[in-house]
Design a protein around this motif. Structure first.
Motif, short mmCIF file in Angstrom:
data_model
loop_
_atom_site.label_atom_id
_atom_site.label_comp_id
_atom_site.label_asym_id
_atom_site.label_seq_id
_atom_site.Cartn_x
_atom_site.Cartn_y
_atom_site.Cartn_z
N MET A 158 -14.11 20.12 -10.51
CA MET A 158 -13.77 19.27 -9.39
C MET A 158 -13.23 17.94 -9.92
N ILE A 159 -12.16 17.45 -9.31
CA ILE A 159 -11.61 16.14 -9.65
C ILE A 159 -12.48 15.08 -9.00
N LYS A 160 -12.87 14.08 -9.75
CA LYS A 160 -13.66 12.99 -9.21
C LYS A 160 -12.82 11.72 -9.28
N THR A 161 -12.31 11.29 -8.14
CA THR A 161 -11.50 10.08 -8.11
C THR A 161 -12.41 8.86 -8.20
N LYS A 162 -11.86 7.74 -8.68
CA LYS A 162 -12.63 6.51 -8.86
C LYS A 162 -12.37 5.49 -7.78
N GLY A 163 -11.33 5.70 -7.00
CA GLY A 163 -11.01 4.75 -5.95
C GLY A 163 -9.57 4.89 -5.55
N VAL A 164 -9.15 4.05 -4.65
CA VAL A 164 -7.77 4.05 -4.18
C VAL A 164 -6.99 3.02 -4.98
N VAL A 165 -5.87 3.41 -5.57
CA VAL A 165 -5.02 2.49 -6.33
C VAL A 165 -4.16 1.68 -5.37
N HIS A 166 -3.43 2.35 -4.52
CA HIS A 166 -2.67 1.71 -3.46
C HIS A 166 -2.30 2.76 -2.43
N PHE A 167 -1.90 2.31 -1.26
CA PHE A 167 -1.40 3.22 -0.26
C PHE A 167 -0.12 2.65 0.32
N SER A 168 0.68 3.50 0.93
CA SER A 168 1.98 3.10 1.45
C SER A 168 1.97 3.13 2.97
N LEU A 169 2.61 2.15 3.54
CA LEU A 169 2.80 2.13 4.99
C LEU A 169 4.30 2.19 5.27
N PRO A 170 4.79 3.26 5.87
CA PRO A 170 6.21 3.29 6.22
C PRO A 170 6.45 2.33 7.39
N VAL A 171 7.51 1.57 7.29
CA VAL A 171 7.84 0.59 8.34
C VAL A 171 9.31 0.74 8.72
N THR A 172 9.65 0.34 9.93
CA THR A 172 11.04 0.45 10.38
C THR A 172 11.86 -0.79 10.06
N ASP A 173 11.22 -1.93 9.82
CA ASP A 173 11.92 -3.16 9.46
C ASP A 173 11.08 -3.86 8.39
N ILE A 174 11.47 -3.70 7.14
CA ILE A 174 10.64 -4.18 6.04
C ILE A 174 10.49 -5.71 6.03
N GLN A 175 11.51 -6.45 6.39
CA GLN A 175 11.40 -7.91 6.40
C GLN A 175 10.48 -8.40 7.51
N ARG A 176 10.54 -7.76 8.66
CA ARG A 176 9.64 -8.13 9.76
C ARG A 176 8.20 -7.83 9.35
N SER A 177 7.98 -6.68 8.72
CA SER A 177 6.63 -6.32 8.28
C SER A 177 6.14 -7.24 7.17
N LEU A 178 7.02 -7.60 6.23
CA LEU A 178 6.65 -8.54 5.18
C LEU A 178 6.19 -9.86 5.80
N ALA A 179 6.94 -10.38 6.76
CA ALA A 179 6.57 -11.63 7.41
C ALA A 179 5.19 -11.52 8.07
N PHE A 180 4.91 -10.40 8.70
CA PHE A 180 3.62 -10.20 9.35
C PHE A 180 2.48 -10.19 8.32
N TYR A 181 2.58 -9.37 7.29
CA TYR A 181 1.50 -9.25 6.32
C TYR A 181 1.33 -10.51 5.47
N ARG A 182 2.44 -11.16 5.15
CA ARG A 182 2.38 -12.37 4.32
C ARG A 182 1.99 -13.58 5.15
N ASP A 183 2.70 -13.80 6.25
CA ASP A 183 2.53 -15.04 7.00
C ASP A 183 1.38 -15.02 7.98
N ILE A 184 1.04 -13.88 8.53
CA ILE A 184 -0.04 -13.80 9.50
C ILE A 184 -1.36 -13.40 8.84
N LEU A 185 -1.32 -12.44 7.93
CA LEU A 185 -2.55 -11.96 7.31
C LEU A 185 -2.80 -12.55 5.92
N GLY A 186 -1.89 -13.35 5.41
CA GLY A 186 -2.11 -14.06 4.15
C GLY A 186 -2.04 -13.20 2.90
#
Length: 131
Positions: free
Chosen positions: A1-29
């Motif tokens: 059995m494979i035993k993972t150690k954790g999540v490295v990263h995950f991807s969120l598909p977005v329809t407008d990358i600049q709008r999403s960047l502004a949200f995650y950076r400017d609103i969520l820090g």
């Protein structure tokens, strides 16, 4: 059995990358840790995720050559080869492997494959977990 150690990263598909960047950076820090064409890596504390420009509506049935949207799981480096072989032995198509050298974010050996619903998954011998 494979035993993972954790999540490295995950991807969120977005329809407008600049709008999403502004949200995650400017609103969520969140902090930008790396920008590439069509994807931006973000950091919150010691955790990372990325937003990726979706070419249209999100469709789970991705092609083997499209690894931009995937979920990555950190595994022990000394067991990486065994884990990849275990996937293959179980009839799972490991359709892409690479060894990304430092100083790239998330450097290390990685293997991509699908889950039963065609989500792209990655196991990674994460070479720089503190970056």
């Amino acid at each position: 059995m494979i035993k993972t150690k954790g999540v490295v990263h995950f991807s969120l598909p977005v329809t407008d990358i600049q709008r999403s960047l502004a949200f995650y950076r400017d609103i969520l820090g969140m902090e930008v840790s790396e920008e590439r064409e069509m994807m931006i890596f973000l950091r919150t504390g010691n955790d990372h995720f990325m937003i990726t420009q979706a070419p249209g509506p999100v469709n789970v049935g991705q092609k083997d050559t499209d690894t931009a949207c995937h979920q990555a799981f950190w595994v022990d480096g000394d067991k990486y080869d065994d884990y990849v072989q275990e996937l293959k032995d179980k009839g799972i198509n490991v359709f892409f492997e690479e060894d990304r050298p430092p100083p790239a974010n998330f450097s290390g050996r990685r293997a991509y494959f699908h889950d039963p619903d065609m989500h792209i998954l990655e196991i990674i011998d994460w070479g720089n977990p503190t970056k």
